[in-house]
Design an enzyme around this catalytic site. Structure first.
Site, PDB file in Angstrom:
ATOM      1  N   GLU A  33       0.849  -1.362  -0.268  1.00  0.00           N
ATOM      2  CA  GLU A  33       0.002  -0.124   0.131  1.00  0.00           C
ATOM      3  C   GLU A  33       1.178   1.462   0.135  1.00  0.00           C
ATOM      4  OE1 GLU A  33      -2.748   0.362   3.286  1.00  0.00           O
ATOM      5  OE2 GLU A  33      -3.474   2.246   2.528  1.00  0.00           O
ATOM      6  N   ARG A 258       5.530 -13.027   9.700  1.00  0.00           N
ATOM      7  CA  ARG A 258       6.267 -11.558   9.389  1.00  0.00           C
ATOM      8  C   ARG A 258       7.627 -11.687   9.833  1.00  0.00           C
ATOM      9  NH1 ARG A 258       2.522  -8.081   9.228  1.00  0.00           N
ATOM     10  NH2 ARG A 258       3.745  -6.189   9.702  1.00  0.00           N
ATOM     11  N   LYS A 268       4.859   0.722   9.066  1.00  0.00           N
ATOM     12  CA  LYS A 268       4.692   1.807   8.567  1.00  0.00           C
ATOM     13  C   LYS A 268       4.290   2.988   9.321  1.00  0.00           C
ATOM     14  CE  LYS A 268       3.150   0.026   4.735  1.00  0.00           C
ATOM     15  NZ  LYS A 268       2.607  -0.205   3.394  1.00  0.00           N
TER      16      LYS A 268
HETATM   17  P1  ATP Z   1       2.850  -2.397   7.795  1.00  0.00           P
HETATM   18  O1  ATP Z   1       2.331  -3.486   9.035  1.00  0.00           O
HETATM   19  O2  ATP Z   1       4.367  -1.993   8.178  1.00  0.00           O
HETATM   20  O3  ATP Z   1       2.193  -1.212   7.628  1.00  0.00           O
HETATM   21  P2  ATP Z   1       1.773  -3.693   5.881  1.00  0.00           P
HETATM   22  O4  ATP Z   1       1.398  -5.126   5.781  1.00  0.00           O
HETATM   23  O5  ATP Z   1       0.614  -2.660   6.148  1.00  0.00           O
HETATM   24  O6  ATP Z   1       3.027  -3.208   6.781  1.00  0.00           O
HETATM   25  P3  ATP Z   1       1.764  -3.335   3.036  1.00  0.00           P
HETATM   26  O7  ATP Z   1       2.164  -2.325   2.185  1.00  0.00           O
HETATM   27  O8  ATP Z   1       0.306  -3.766   3.229  1.00  0.00           O
HETATM   28  O9  ATP Z   1       2.220  -3.125   4.301  1.00  0.00           O
HETATM   29  O10 ATP Z   1       2.675  -4.663   2.784  1.00  0.00           O
HETATM   30  C1  ATP Z   1       3.184  -5.301   1.416  1.00  0.00           C
HETATM   31  C2  ATP Z   1       3.566  -6.671   1.643  1.00  0.00           C
HETATM   32  O11 ATP Z   1       4.363  -6.633   2.604  1.00  0.00           O
HETATM   33  C3  ATP Z   1       2.272  -7.479   2.087  1.00  0.00           C
HETATM   34  O12 ATP Z   1       2.101  -8.733   1.438  1.00  0.00           O
HETATM   35  C4  ATP Z   1       2.764  -7.667   3.695  1.00  0.00           C
HETATM   36  O13 ATP Z   1       2.253  -9.044   4.164  1.00  0.00           O
HETATM   37  C5  ATP Z   1       4.068  -7.736   3.557  1.00  0.00           C
HETATM   38  N1  ATP Z   1       4.876  -7.475   4.987  1.00  0.00           N
HETATM   39  C6  ATP Z   1       4.610  -6.325   5.388  1.00  0.00           C
HETATM   40  N2  ATP Z   1       5.216  -6.179   6.572  1.00  0.00           N
HETATM   41  C7  ATP Z   1       6.062  -7.108   6.695  1.00  0.00           C
HETATM   42  C8  ATP Z   1       7.044  -8.076   7.522  1.00  0.00           C
HETATM   43  N3  ATP Z   1       7.627  -7.482   8.714  1.00  0.00           N
HETATM   44  N4  ATP Z   1       7.589  -9.256   7.355  1.00  0.00           N
HETATM   45  C9  ATP Z   1       7.173  -9.775   5.954  1.00  0.00           C
HETATM   46  N5  ATP Z   1       6.318  -9.363   5.068  1.00  0.00           N
HETATM   47  C10 ATP Z   1       5.808  -8.131   5.436  1.00  0.00           C
HETATM   48 MG    MG Z   2      -1.265  -2.576   5.417  1.00  0.00          MG
END
Ligand code: ATP
Ligand code: MG
Length: 551
Positions: A33, A258, A268
């Site tokens: 995102e 994760r 983020k």
């Molecule tokens: P955050 O929790 O940091 O905001 P998010 O999952 O909301 O991260 P996205 O932009 O939606 O962020 O994530 C893009 C991809 O990265 C998703 O498929 C998510 O599962 C993966 N991802 C995010 N954080 C991690 C992590 N700590 N380890 C592995 N994969 C991750």
């Molecule tokens: Mg997200």
């Protein structure tokens, strides 16, 4: 040196799917995102998705999951593209979920026509309260039995902007008594009068993640949709959306754990808070676990890829020691980075028996572990700088560096002996007077006597002034049961700036050039602050660590 891709349970699944004929090709996607910069956790997901497809000659899409206009921005889109490319991956297609809004809308209309979705006038608060809990079934919305005709009209009026934010939502009509709370009539669409970075003001209703994501995967023909464990309980809803929206392509969702790392916040939202509150100097501050921060610190894509492969992919939650990441940058730079001397906190030394106007050039290897890198010339003359803490007036036992009457080796040069100390009016040592012994020249095979300490130095006349930025973890670790905010655990000593000198050899260093400074560690030329007139080096990592890779 880089690790090879390793096996994992997802590769086994894909292998089985290809063998059994479940699928005849592989498409994965990385779906960020655009509401922040990518971090090291995202790198794990990127590497996983690209390498999985690559191993089976498949394709990987970079898809921006841009369904929430309020938090998203093109600045983030651009930084994400840059970071993925820098990590070494080229997407086969670049997609924006917002390009599918019309199709998503049509699929929602289909659900309404089938009696599987309805417009609900309950407030967010009411919906939350009526959802029930793990031990209590949910209550049905009073709007649940609206006719398809009425729902179609209301949904269209929602799209036209006739209602305010929060006034109405579209919900799936599934099962308010489902043991899985995600299946209790989840919200599919909400109203948000906000300008979207891609679609502008065209839409004022936006699909929710649980509705949008499966459709995005299906539209693109993604075969294996990989996400983190917290979406495991959403999988029945994912499958429901695909099935009831009658999508032709049927993607499957798989979950993995994760990445969590010691001394690191990896969300983020939290990283954005550090930026917004000026705790750090932007998303690319070298203390940040963002890809752009790691790059600016001096990490290489090779090191990050090796790290991701080493930690592997599993379903069980774990916390990785952040020292493991440091291990891999040392491994990567060990043979690549030129080694030179830098004095971070200088103390002047006058070699009183060295001829006044003489300068000699000493030869030394550029990287003693990699002779192919050749040699360099180091100037040496009567005045040099050494490190302040390589001298002690009253040393404890077992101090083998310089002190009055003691002799040490100057790396790549001669033995020197300290004879006199010059102090300022406050009693601080500001200069040492030493003598050198011509016979002890490095490489001359001198065996007359031994010294226990070797210290580094730079020639005072030719030394190049430099700033060094030394980092400690930004976040101090907290106990598991400590519920205080991460903001209370910010390390006030995460950055120390010192001013010293580097060898003249590296005078013209370019942004992002990396060096090993003898005894100090690996450093990177800061791409933003460093100038030809004033070099700025970020310490990537010190040389030594107690960390061991257990195999
Ligand atoms: P955050 O929790 O940091 O905001 P998010 O999952 O909301 O991260 P996205 O932009 O939606 O962020 O994530 C893009 C991809 O990265 C998703 O498929 C998510 O599962 C993966 N991802 C995010 N954080 C991690 C992590 N700590 N380890 C592995 N994969 C991750
Ligand atoms: Mg997200």
């Amino acid at each position: 040196m880089e690790n090879k891709p390793s096996s994992n349970f997802l590769k086994n699944i894909v292998n089985e799917d290809l063998k059994s004929g479940n699928v005849d090709h592989i498409i994965t996607r990385f779906p960020p995102e655009p509401n922040g910069y990518l971090h090291i956790g995202h790198a794990k997901s990127i590497i996983l998705n690209f390498e999985l497809a690559d191993e089976f000659k498949g394709k990987t899409n970079l898809r921006f999951d841009d369904t929430n206009p309020v938090k998203e921005d093109t600045e983030y889109v651009e930084s994400i593209k840059e970071d993925v490319l820098w990590l070494g991956y080229e997407w086969d297609n670049l997609f924006f979920a917002s390009d599918y809004f019309e199709e998503m809308y049509n699929r929602a209309v289909l659900l309404i026509k089938k009696g599987m979705a309805y417009v609900c006038d309950s407030t967010a608060e009411e919906i939350r309260k009526m959802r029930g809990s793990l031990i209590e079934v949910g209550q049905k919305s009073p709007y649940r039995d609206r006719s398809a005709e009425e729902n179609l009209i209301l949904f269209e009026r929602m799209r036209k902007g006739e209602f305010k934010d929060g006034q109405k939502v579209l919900r799936a009509k599934i099962d308010m008594a489902s043991p899985n709370i995600n299946m209790r009539d989840p919200v599919l669409y909400r109203i948000a009068h906000a300008t979207h970075h891609n679609t502008g003001d065209k839409w004022c209703i936006y699909p929710m993640y649980d509705f949008a994501h499966p459709l995005e995967d299906a539209i693109e023909g993604v075969t294996h949709s990989i996400c983190t464990m917290e979406f495991e309980d959403h999988r029945p809803l994912y499958d429901w959306v695909i099935r009831e929206c009658e999508m032709e392509e049927i993607p499957h969702q798989y979950e993995f754990a994760r990445l969590n790392m010691t001394n690191t916040v990896m969300s983020k939202r939290k990283l954005k808070q550090l930026v917004d509150e000026h705790v750090v100097d932007g998303w690319d501050d070298p203390r940040m676990p963002t890809i752009s921060g790691l790059r600016r610190r001096g990490y290489t894509p090779e090191a990050i890829r090796s790290f991701a492969r080493e930690i592997g992919v599993a379903k069980a939650d774990s916390v990785v020691d952040s020292k493991m990441l440091e291990f891999f940058i040392r491994e990567d730079l060990k043979l690549k980075a030129p080694r030179t001397m830098a004095v971070l906190e200088p103390l002047k030394v006058v070699i009183t028996n060295y001829p006044e106007d003489q300068v000699e050039m000493l030869e030394a290897e550029i990287n003693s572990e990699n002779p192919e890198m050749g040699t360099r010339q180091i100037p040496f003359s009567r005045e040099i700088y050494i490190e302040q803490d390589d001298f002690m007036e009253n040393p404890p036992a077992k101090y083998f560096r310089l002190f009055p009457g003691n002799e040490v080796r100057l790396k790549n040069a001669y033995f020197i002996k300290c004879n006199n100390i010059v102090k300022d009016e406050n009693g601080k040592v500001i200069e040492l007077h030493c003598t050198y012994d011509l016979e002890t020249k490095s490489g001359s095979g001198f065996t007359g006597r031994k010294v226990k300490g070797t210290i580094h130095w730079v020639d005072a006349a030719q030394a190049v002034p430099a700033e060094f930025r030394l980092y400690e973890p930004l976040i101090l670790d907290q106990d598991e049961d400590d519920e205080s905010s991460f903001i209370e655990h910010i390390n006030p000593q995460s950055l120390e700036i010192v001013h010293g000198f580097v060898e003249p050899n590296i005078k013209g260093s370019k942004p992002q050039e990396k060096f090993q400074f003898f005894r100090h560690g690996y450093f990177n030329v800061d791409p933003i602050s460093s100038k030809q007139e004033k070099l700025v080096f970020n310490r990537i990592v010190p040389l030594k660590s107690s960390f061991q890779l257990t195999k």
